[in-house]
Structure formats: structure tokens, C-alpha cells
Design a protein around this motif. Structure first.
Motif, PDB file in Angstrom:
ATOM      1  N   ARG A  41     -10.169 -11.309  -7.430  1.00 43.84           N
ATOM      2  CA  ARG A  41      -9.239 -10.766  -6.442  1.00 43.84           C
ATOM      3  C   ARG A  41      -8.966 -11.860  -5.418  1.00 43.84           C
ATOM      4  NH1 ARG A  41      -9.490  -7.954  -1.478  1.00 43.84           N
ATOM      5  NH2 ARG A  41      -8.312  -6.002  -1.414  1.00 43.84           N
TER       6      ARG A  41
ATOM      7  N   ASP B 103     -15.544  -9.407  -8.936  1.00 46.14           N
ATOM      8  CA  ASP B 103     -16.361  -8.215  -9.159  1.00 46.14           C
ATOM      9  C   ASP B 103     -17.018  -8.335 -10.534  1.00 46.14           C
ATOM     10  OD1 ASP B 103     -17.574  -5.801  -9.251  1.00 46.14           O
ATOM     11  OD2 ASP B 103     -15.754  -4.590  -9.097  1.00 46.14           O
TER      12      ASP B 103
ATOM     13  N   ARG C 161       0.840  -1.191   0.000  1.00 46.65           N
ATOM     14  CA  ARG C 161       0.000   0.000   0.000  1.00 46.65           C
ATOM     15  C   ARG C 161       0.879   1.246   0.000  1.00 46.65           C
ATOM     16  NH1 ARG C 161      -5.370  -1.827   2.655  1.00 46.65           N
ATOM     17  NH2 ARG C 161      -6.048   0.261   2.228  1.00 46.65           N
TER      18      ARG C 161
ATOM     19  N   ALA D  17      -5.828  -2.652 -11.452  1.00 52.14           N
ATOM     20  CA  ALA D  17      -5.295  -3.619 -10.485  1.00 52.14           C
ATOM     21  C   ALA D  17      -4.960  -2.938  -9.158  1.00 52.14           C
ATOM     22  CB  ALA D  17      -4.065  -4.301 -11.052  1.00 52.14           C
ATOM     23  N   THR D  18      -4.426  -1.716  -9.255  1.00 54.13           N
ATOM     24  CA  THR D  18      -4.066  -0.992  -8.026  1.00 54.13           C
ATOM     25  C   THR D  18      -5.290  -0.730  -7.152  1.00 54.13           C
ATOM     26  OG1 THR D  18      -2.287   0.044  -9.247  1.00 54.13           O
ATOM     27  CG2 THR D  18      -2.896   1.076  -7.166  1.00 54.13           C
TER      28      THR D  18
ATOM     29  N   TYR E  56      -7.905  -2.490  -6.920  1.00 50.66           N
ATOM     30  CA  TYR E  56      -8.350  -3.724  -6.267  1.00 50.66           C
ATOM     31  C   TYR E  56      -7.410  -4.173  -5.141  1.00 50.66           C
ATOM     32  CZ  TYR E  56     -12.218  -4.291  -9.455  1.00 50.66           C
ATOM     33  OH  TYR E  56     -13.406  -4.097 -10.134  1.00 50.66           O
ATOM     34  N   ILE E  57      -6.270  -3.548  -5.049  1.00 52.05           N
ATOM     35  CA  ILE E  57      -5.422  -3.835  -3.889  1.00 52.05           C
ATOM     36  C   ILE E  57      -6.074  -3.216  -2.649  1.00 52.05           C
ATOM     37  CG2 ILE E  57      -3.181  -3.383  -2.792  1.00 52.05           C
ATOM     38  CD1 ILE E  57      -1.992  -3.425  -5.598  1.00 52.05           C
ATOM     39  N   TYR E  58      -6.665  -2.028  -2.839  1.00 55.89           N
ATOM     40  CA  TYR E  58      -7.265  -1.323  -1.711  1.00 55.89           C
ATOM     41  C   TYR E  58      -8.706  -1.746  -1.439  1.00 55.89           C
ATOM     42  CZ  TYR E  58      -3.267   1.697  -2.550  1.00 55.89           C
ATOM     43  OH  TYR E  58      -2.009   2.178  -2.734  1.00 55.89           O
ATOM     44  N   TYR E  59      -9.430  -2.047  -2.508  1.00 57.52           N
ATOM     45  CA  TYR E  59     -10.870  -2.300  -2.361  1.00 57.52           C
ATOM     46  C   TYR E  59     -11.279  -3.603  -3.032  1.00 57.52           C
ATOM     47  CZ  TYR E  59     -10.261   2.723  -1.725  1.00 57.52           C
ATOM     48  OH  TYR E  59      -9.802   3.940  -1.322  1.00 57.52           O
ATOM     49  N   LYS E  60     -12.231  -4.282  -2.389  1.00 58.80           N
ATOM     50  CA  LYS E  60     -12.738  -5.546  -2.916  1.00 58.80           C
ATOM     51  C   LYS E  60     -13.526  -5.329  -4.205  1.00 58.80           C
ATOM     52  CE  LYS E  60     -15.634  -8.306  -0.953  1.00 58.80           C
ATOM     53  NZ  LYS E  60     -16.733  -8.475  -0.019  1.00 58.80           N
ATOM     54  N   ASP E  61     -14.371  -4.326  -4.181  1.00 57.16           N
ATOM     55  CA  ASP E  61     -15.167  -3.954  -5.348  1.00 57.16           C
ATOM     56  C   ASP E  61     -15.712  -2.543  -5.109  1.00 57.16           C
ATOM     57  OD1 ASP E  61     -17.272  -4.291  -3.516  1.00 57.16           O
ATOM     58  OD2 ASP E  61     -17.640  -6.331  -4.184  1.00 57.16           O
ATOM     59  N   ARG E  62     -16.581  -2.084  -5.996  1.00 60.04           N
ATOM     60  CA  ARG E  62     -17.062  -0.715  -5.890  1.00 60.04           C
ATOM     61  C   ARG E  62     -17.842  -0.466  -4.594  1.00 60.04           C
ATOM     62  NH1 ARG E  62     -21.197   2.917  -9.096  1.00 60.04           N
ATOM     63  NH2 ARG E  62     -22.648   1.482  -8.093  1.00 60.04           N
ATOM     64  N   ASP E  63     -18.683  -1.412  -4.219  1.00 63.56           N
ATOM     65  CA  ASP E  63     -19.469  -1.249  -2.996  1.00 63.56           C
ATOM     66  C   ASP E  63     -18.558  -1.114  -1.778  1.00 63.56           C
ATOM     67  OD1 ASP E  63     -21.635  -1.447  -4.563  1.00 63.56           O
ATOM     68  OD2 ASP E  63     -22.364  -3.364  -3.767  1.00 63.56           O
TER      69      ASP E  63
ATOM     70  N   MET F 169     -14.938   1.373 -11.420  1.00 66.83           N
ATOM     71  CA  MET F 169     -13.533   1.148 -11.095  1.00 66.83           C
ATOM     72  C   MET F 169     -12.652   1.529 -12.289  1.00 66.83           C
ATOM     73  SD  MET F 169     -13.574   0.178  -7.978  1.00 66.83           S
ATOM     74  CE  MET F 169     -12.731  -1.088  -7.050  1.00 66.83           C
ATOM     75  N   GLN F 170     -13.126   1.240 -13.486  1.00 65.07           N
ATOM     76  CA  GLN F 170     -12.339   1.554 -14.690  1.00 65.07           C
ATOM     77  C   GLN F 170     -12.179   3.066 -14.884  1.00 65.07           C
ATOM     78  OE1 GLN F 170     -10.869  -0.818 -16.613  1.00 65.07           O
ATOM     79  NE2 GLN F 170     -11.783  -2.542 -15.506  1.00 65.07           N
TER      80      GLN F 170
END
Lengths: 196, 75
Positions: free
Chosen positions: B48, B39, A4, A42-43, A45-52, A30-31
Motif C-alpha cells: 500500500r 500487509d 472515499r 483494494a477498496t 486498503y484505501i481505508y485501512y493500512k492492514d487488519r490491525d 481482509m479477503q
């Protein structure tokens, strides 16, 4: 291995809130965010699982900022007048310094994300506010009313003035700027209303 | 959070809802995987995986063997 990076994370948060406020939920994919923030998907998704997950985490982060600002110099043992005055100053400062974040919080309040977010509400903050009011009630500085009534009288007038200040317009569409004098005038009325 | 201790692997896939069910059987019983999710809202159907031992290639092979496309997304 990916790690991170605080600066990168900050840029992502700022951009995400900006996109969200400007274009709503649909504007924040996300895009799109990856493109705007200049990072690869990809970056993100390192921080977040998905948009929600990202929206909930953003809320938690903004809430923390709000809580930290609101509690600056504050002590629940303060006299009611001094404590509420400081609350007004701190809350108004947060609104002026973080208009985007404020807008974001408001949008979440009226969205399906509200439930997931409110579960993450800072219990310490709620307890501190409660302690402050209960101390004041015990000292007979404030009337005992349901918490919704208390909040609506104690803070809603301030937030309404802040909203008008941010739109720059008063009720008759003339120019409106929230100055110290207006704040003090309103504050005095609020104090009077809450006296036992 | 604990997750920062682990590596997050990110892949572009062609998974659909039933594909997620297929790979769920594989991934959920793999003790090397701490957490995973897909996702499906994203155009790249992002997979992921959180693991501190698996390599991207190993994950990719597992998903390919189940009959789906899977390639690591570069940073």
C-alpha cells in the motif's frame, strides 16, 4: 484516483463488525471481508493500512457512537440524580440499538488490541464524566470513593441488567425483560448506595 | 485525516519479510511517497503506497526491478 465513499465505508464497517462478532479475530481477514461487503480487497486498503489498523479504527468509530449517544442532552452541571438517570437511559439505549457494536467492544477489551485502542479513548468524554461526579461530590450529593468503586456502583448494575435482557434469561434461566419498573427500582438502590 | 488528500495505490505482490527489507530501502528514500506498508498477513501480500504524484506503473516498475512481483489491484 481513488476517493472515499461514505456509504461504502459504512457497509464495510457493518460487515466487519458482524464477521468479527460471529467468527472472532480469525474470521475477519481482509479477503473474507471484501467478499462479504461486496468490494474489492483494494477498496479496503484505501481505508485501512492492514487488519490491525482496521480493528483499531472500528473501535474508534464505535466508541464515538457510544460517546455521542451517552452525552445526548447531558450536562456535567446537572444534579446527580437527573444526570445519572439520563446516563442510564442513554447507555441502555446504546446497548439496545447497537448490540453487535457492544459485543465488539467487549471482545476488544479482553484482546491484545485493548492497549492500542485505549490510547485513542476520547479524553473529552472522560473529562465530562469526571466533572459531573466532582460537581456532585462538592454539592455533597455523592460519597467520595475511588473512581473504580464509583463506576462499579453507578453503572455496573445497569450493564448487568442489560446483559440479562439481551440474553433474554434471568438467573434461574427464566424469561427476563428489562422494563422501566425494574430500571427505576435498581436506580433507586444505586442512588441510595452513593449518598454520603 | 490528511491521507484522504492523497491517492492510495494498492498492489498484489509476492513479498516476504526479507523482500520488505529490500524494498524499504527503495521506497523510504523516495520523497514522492508519503507512506507505505506491506500487509504480510494477507494472502496477496498487499503493498500500500500513499502518494499524490506517483503512478501505479512507476511503483510497479520499482518493485519489479528489485526482483519481486507487483501488480496493481483493481477497485
Amino acid at each position: 484516483m481513488r476517493t472515499r465513499d461514505e456509504n461504502k465505508e459504512e457497509t464495510i464497517r457493518q460487515k466487519a463488525i458482524e464477521l468479527f462478532v460471529k467468527h472472532g479475530f480469525d474470521g475477519l481477514s481482509m479477503q473474507k471481508l471484501a467478499k462479504e461487503a461486496g468490494v474489492s480487497p483494494a477498496t479496503l486498503y484505501i481505508y485501512y493500512k492492514d487488519r490491525d489498523d482496521m480493528i483499531v479504527q472500528l473501535w474508534v468509530w464505535v466508541m464515538k457512537k457510544m460517546v455521542d449517544t451517552t452525552l445526548e442532552g447531558f450536562d456535567p452541571g446537572m444534579s446527580f440524580e437527573a444526570g445519572l438517570k439520563l446516563q442510564w437511559q442513554n447507555r441502555a439505549r446504546f446497548c439496545m440499538e447497537y448490540p453487535m457494536e457492544l459485543h465488539f467492544m467487549e471482545q476488544i477489551k479482553y484482546s491484545p488490541y485493548h492497549e492500542a485502542c485505549s490510547k485513542k479513548m476520547d479524553a473529552k468524554f472522560i473529562n465530562t464524566m469526571g466533572e459531573f461526579v466532582h460537581n456532585a461530590i462538592r454539592r455533597k450529593e455523592v460519597v467520595k470513593v475511588p473512581v473504580e468503586v464509583y463506576w462499579s456502583v453507578a453503572f455496573a448494575p445497569l450493564y448487568q441488567l442489560v446483559k440479562m435482557h439481551m440474553s433474554g434469561r434471568g438467573l434461574r434461566d427464566e424469561k427476563f425483560v428489562l422494563d422501566e419498573k425494574t430500571i427505576n427500582q435498581t436506580f433507586k438502590l444505586v442512588l441510595k448506595a452513593l449518598k454520603p | 485525516m490528511m491521507e484522504t488528500m492523497n491517492a492510495v495505490l494498492v498492489f498484489k505482490t509476492n513479498l516476504n519479510p526479507s523482500g520488505v527489507e529490500d524494498i524499504a530501502m527503495l521506497l523510504s528514500k523516495d520523497p514522492r511517497i508519503k507512506k507505505w506498508n506491506v500487509d504480510l498477513e494477507d494472502v496477496d501480500r498487499i503493498l500500500r503506497v500513499v502518494s499524490n504524484t506517483l503512478t501505479p506503473m512507476e511503483v510497479q516498475h520499482q518493485i519489479n526491478a528489485a526482483g519481486y512481483l507487483c501488480e496493481e489491484l483493481p477497485d
